[in-house]
Design a protein around this motif. Structure first.
Motif, PDB file in Angstrom:
ATOM      1  N   ARG A 135       0.853  -1.177   0.000  1.00  0.00           N
ATOM      2  CA  ARG A 135       0.000   0.000   0.000  1.00  0.00           C
ATOM      3  C   ARG A 135       0.897   1.237   0.000  1.00  0.00           C
ATOM      4  O   ARG A 135       1.873   1.305   0.724  1.00  0.00           O
ATOM      5  CB  ARG A 135      -0.926   0.019   1.227  1.00  0.00           C
ATOM      6  N   ARG A 136       0.539   2.237  -0.825  1.00  0.00           N
ATOM      7  CA  ARG A 136       1.378   3.417  -0.985  1.00  0.00           C
ATOM      8  C   ARG A 136       0.650   4.665  -0.507  1.00  0.00           C
ATOM      9  O   ARG A 136      -0.545   4.814  -0.699  1.00  0.00           O
ATOM     10  CB  ARG A 136       1.766   3.592  -2.459  1.00  0.00           C
ATOM     11  N   TYR A 137       1.385   5.542   0.129  1.00  0.00           N
ATOM     12  CA  TYR A 137       0.828   6.842   0.485  1.00  0.00           C
ATOM     13  C   TYR A 137       1.870   7.917   0.204  1.00  0.00           C
ATOM     14  O   TYR A 137       3.061   7.642   0.099  1.00  0.00           O
ATOM     15  CB  TYR A 137       0.372   6.886   1.944  1.00  0.00           C
ATOM     16  N   HIS A 138       1.415   9.148   0.063  1.00  0.00           N
ATOM     17  CA  HIS A 138       2.281  10.231  -0.412  1.00  0.00           C
ATOM     18  C   HIS A 138       2.583  11.259   0.668  1.00  0.00           C
ATOM     19  O   HIS A 138       1.734  11.596   1.481  1.00  0.00           O
ATOM     20  CB  HIS A 138       1.626  10.946  -1.605  1.00  0.00           C
ATOM     21  N   ASN A 139       3.806  11.762   0.630  1.00  0.00           N
ATOM     22  CA  ASN A 139       4.184  12.899   1.455  1.00  0.00           C
ATOM     23  C   ASN A 139       3.430  14.130   0.936  1.00  0.00           C
ATOM     24  O   ASN A 139       3.537  14.475  -0.234  1.00  0.00           O
ATOM     25  CB  ASN A 139       5.698  13.112   1.355  1.00  0.00           C
ATOM     26  N   LYS A 140       2.682  14.805   1.808  1.00  0.00           N
ATOM     27  CA  LYS A 140       1.838  15.907   1.354  1.00  0.00           C
ATOM     28  C   LYS A 140       2.617  17.067   0.764  1.00  0.00           C
ATOM     29  O   LYS A 140       2.066  17.849  -0.005  1.00  0.00           O
ATOM     30  CB  LYS A 140       0.956  16.410   2.505  1.00  0.00           C
ATOM     31  N   GLN A 141       3.872  17.222   1.131  1.00  0.00           N
ATOM     32  CA  GLN A 141       4.656  18.328   0.614  1.00  0.00           C
ATOM     33  C   GLN A 141       5.525  17.928  -0.581  1.00  0.00           C
ATOM     34  O   GLN A 141       6.348  18.716  -1.030  1.00  0.00           O
ATOM     35  CB  GLN A 141       5.530  18.910   1.734  1.00  0.00           C
ATOM     36  N   SER A 142       5.287  16.759  -1.102  1.00  0.00           N
ATOM     37  CA  SER A 142       6.019  16.322  -2.290  1.00  0.00           C
ATOM     38  C   SER A 142       5.379  16.901  -3.542  1.00  0.00           C
ATOM     39  O   SER A 142       4.199  17.248  -3.563  1.00  0.00           O
ATOM     40  CB  SER A 142       6.034  14.794  -2.379  1.00  0.00           C
ATOM     41  N   LEU A 143       6.170  17.001  -4.610  1.00  0.00           N
ATOM     42  CA  LEU A 143       5.664  17.513  -5.878  1.00  0.00           C
ATOM     43  C   LEU A 143       4.554  16.613  -6.418  1.00  0.00           C
ATOM     44  O   LEU A 143       3.567  17.095  -6.992  1.00  0.00           O
ATOM     45  CB  LEU A 143       6.803  17.615  -6.893  1.00  0.00           C
ATOM     46  N   CYS A 144       4.692  15.316  -6.223  1.00  0.00           N
ATOM     47  CA  CYS A 144       3.690  14.360  -6.698  1.00  0.00           C
ATOM     48  C   CYS A 144       2.334  14.651  -6.061  1.00  0.00           C
ATOM     49  O   CYS A 144       1.311  14.675  -6.748  1.00  0.00           O
ATOM     50  CB  CYS A 144       4.134  12.935  -6.389  1.00  0.00           C
ATOM     51  N   TYR A 145       2.321  14.865  -4.756  1.00  0.00           N
ATOM     52  CA  TYR A 145       1.057  15.139  -4.054  1.00  0.00           C
ATOM     53  C   TYR A 145       0.465  16.470  -4.510  1.00  0.00           C
ATOM     54  O   TYR A 145      -0.746  16.578  -4.738  1.00  0.00           O
ATOM     55  CB  TYR A 145       1.276  15.175  -2.542  1.00  0.00           C
ATOM     56  N   ILE A 146       1.303  17.487  -4.647  1.00  0.00           N
ATOM     57  CA  ILE A 146       0.828  18.807  -5.063  1.00  0.00           C
ATOM     58  C   ILE A 146       0.178  18.742  -6.441  1.00  0.00           C
ATOM     59  O   ILE A 146      -0.898  19.310  -6.675  1.00  0.00           O
ATOM     60  CB  ILE A 146       1.989  19.821  -5.044  1.00  0.00           C
ATOM     61  N   ILE A 147       0.825  18.033  -7.368  1.00  0.00           N
ATOM     62  CA  ILE A 147       0.278  17.913  -8.722  1.00  0.00           C
ATOM     63  C   ILE A 147      -1.049  17.159  -8.699  1.00  0.00           C
ATOM     64  O   ILE A 147      -2.033  17.571  -9.326  1.00  0.00           O
ATOM     65  CB  ILE A 147       1.285  17.207  -9.654  1.00  0.00           C
ATOM     66  N   ARG A 148      -1.102  16.059  -7.970  1.00  0.00           N
ATOM     67  CA  ARG A 148      -2.326  15.265  -7.926  1.00  0.00           C
ATOM     68  C   ARG A 148      -3.471  16.019  -7.264  1.00  0.00           C
ATOM     69  O   ARG A 148      -4.616  15.970  -7.740  1.00  0.00           O
ATOM     70  CB  ARG A 148      -2.068  13.943  -7.194  1.00  0.00           C
ATOM     71  N   SER A 149      -3.194  16.726  -6.182  1.00  0.00           N
ATOM     72  CA  SER A 149      -4.259  17.489  -5.536  1.00  0.00           C
ATOM     73  C   SER A 149      -4.692  18.650  -6.416  1.00  0.00           C
ATOM     74  O   SER A 149      -5.879  19.021  -6.441  1.00  0.00           O
ATOM     75  CB  SER A 149      -3.800  18.008  -4.168  1.00  0.00           C
ATOM     76  N   GLY A 150      -3.771  19.222  -7.192  1.00  0.00           N
ATOM     77  CA  GLY A 150      -4.125  20.277  -8.133  1.00  0.00           C
ATOM     78  C   GLY A 150      -5.011  19.765  -9.249  1.00  0.00           C
ATOM     79  O   GLY A 150      -5.986  20.427  -9.644  1.00  0.00           O
ATOM     80  N   VAL A 151      -4.690  18.587  -9.772  1.00  0.00           N
ATOM     81  CA  VAL A 151      -5.528  17.978 -10.818  1.00  0.00           C
ATOM     82  C   VAL A 151      -6.928  17.689 -10.266  1.00  0.00           C
ATOM     83  O   VAL A 151      -7.942  17.985 -10.911  1.00  0.00           O
ATOM     84  CB  VAL A 151      -4.879  16.683 -11.342  1.00  0.00           C
TER      85      VAL A 151
END
Length: 342
Positions: free
Chosen positions: A18-34
């Motif tokens: 199971r995977r979870y993301h660091n909220k301050q990572s670029l990946c999380y920022i892009i996904r939450s923006g989308v």
């Protein structure tokens, strides 16, 4: 120097990764923006015809004042727009709306998630949702306000003898002299920020109360009405940014209900400032040579219509905001599940 971790994998007792993301990572920022951008576009398209009628009422367009003040007026105004311009008329200005709402909603939700993470790294509270929502709303407004002004001016235009074009309207606003507003040095770019002050002031209660109420109602459903309003299967195998199992999402009907109530309450609290903002935004279309400030706009509304003048169009505001916020929150949270972020 250590490199920020974008995502983390763990293996549960059954051997499932199971995977979870660091909220301050670029990946999380892009996904939450989308997720936020898609949610905003879907929500705005759903209520585009009502949005146009509401702007015509708020800005006191002379052709449509006869319909203002009644529940049926919104439908009568929509019928007249349809008769004059067809379906296209009901969605006039919507393309400008989508150009604005895509970055606006993306920035708002990204800012909310980042501010919330800073304020609540370990625990959510209603008050912190209020603060995070207000700051996120202000951030998104500052970044996208010129697009909002153009969108309002397009929606205010009701003539059928010419086609309003973006380039033409952009040039018109840019060359309006009134926004110099007693300043010794006039920067034409400031013409695109008419009504910014009441917008910022109004965004504090609107965005803040919206997120605040949504959090309270969602937690109430999860704790008091969990059996009938939540759907644990949607959260199966998903982790939050702290590596814990995410809370059970609400069922679609419950999510829509919570979002709609949140929007209606936030709309009521902030509506007078929205009316003031609309008036200031369209003054340039009525008289490009005259600047009307915040206090003068308030006096004009009070003298012309009294207290009720600050709530003109509120009925259609409910018809618009309730489904818009309901769809926005629902699509956003479903997109977050789809993109595997909490």
């Amino acid at each position: 120097m250590s490199t920020p971790v974008h995502s983390i994998q763990e293996v549960d007792a059954l051997g499932t990764k199971r995977r979870y993301h660091n909220k301050q990572s670029l990946c999380y920022i892009i996904r939450s923006g989308v997720a936020g951008g898609v949610a905003g576009c879907v929500a705005k398209t759903v209520i585009a015809p009502l949005d146009r009628v509401k702007i015509l009422f708020q800005a006191s367009n002379p052709h449509f004042q006869k319909y203002a003040g009644t529940w049926s007026g919104a439908f009568q105004a929509s019928k007249e727009i349809y008769t004059i311009n067809g379906v296209r008329g009901l969605f006039q200005g919507n393309s400008a709306t989508l150009l604005r709402i895509l970055p606006y909603a993306a920035i708002k939700f990204v800012a909310f998630e980042q501010i919330r993470h800073v304020l609540m790294p370990n625990e959510d509270t209603a008050f912190r949702h209020l603060i995070s929502g207000s700051l996120a709303g202000i951030t998104s407004v500052l970044c996208t306000y010129p697009l909002e002004l153009i969108r309002v001016r397009l929606a205010f235009e009701v003539r059928n003898d010419s086609r309003v074009r973006y380039v033409t309207l952009f040039k018109q606003i840019y060359h309006e002299s009134a926004a110099s507003h007693r300043k010794l040095i006039h920067f034409p770019i400031m013409n695109f920020y008419r009504g910014l002050n009441p917008t910022i002031i109004g965004m504090i209660p609107y965005a803040g109360v919206s997120f605040f109420t949504h959090y309270l109602l969602t937690e109430f459903c999860r704790t008091e009405l969990a059996d009938s309003t939540t759907k644990p299967s949607l959260a199966a195998g998903k982790l939050d940014s702290r590596g814990q199992n995410i809370k059970s999402p609400l069922k679609t009907w419950a999510e829509l209900t919570v979002g709609g109530l949140s929007g209606a309450i936030a709309q009521t609290v902030s509506y007078p400032l929205e009316v003031i903002r609309r008036r200031m935004q369209v003054y340039g279309a009525v008289d490009p040579t005259t600047y009307v400030g915040l206090l003068q706009t308030i006096r004009t509304i009070w003298v012309t219509n009294g207290f009720k003048g600050f709530f003109v169009g509120l009925s259609i505001g409910y018809l618009k905001v309730t489904p818009m916020v309901a769809v926005s929150f629902t699509v956003y949270h479903r997109m977050k599940l789809l993109l595997n972020i909490d």
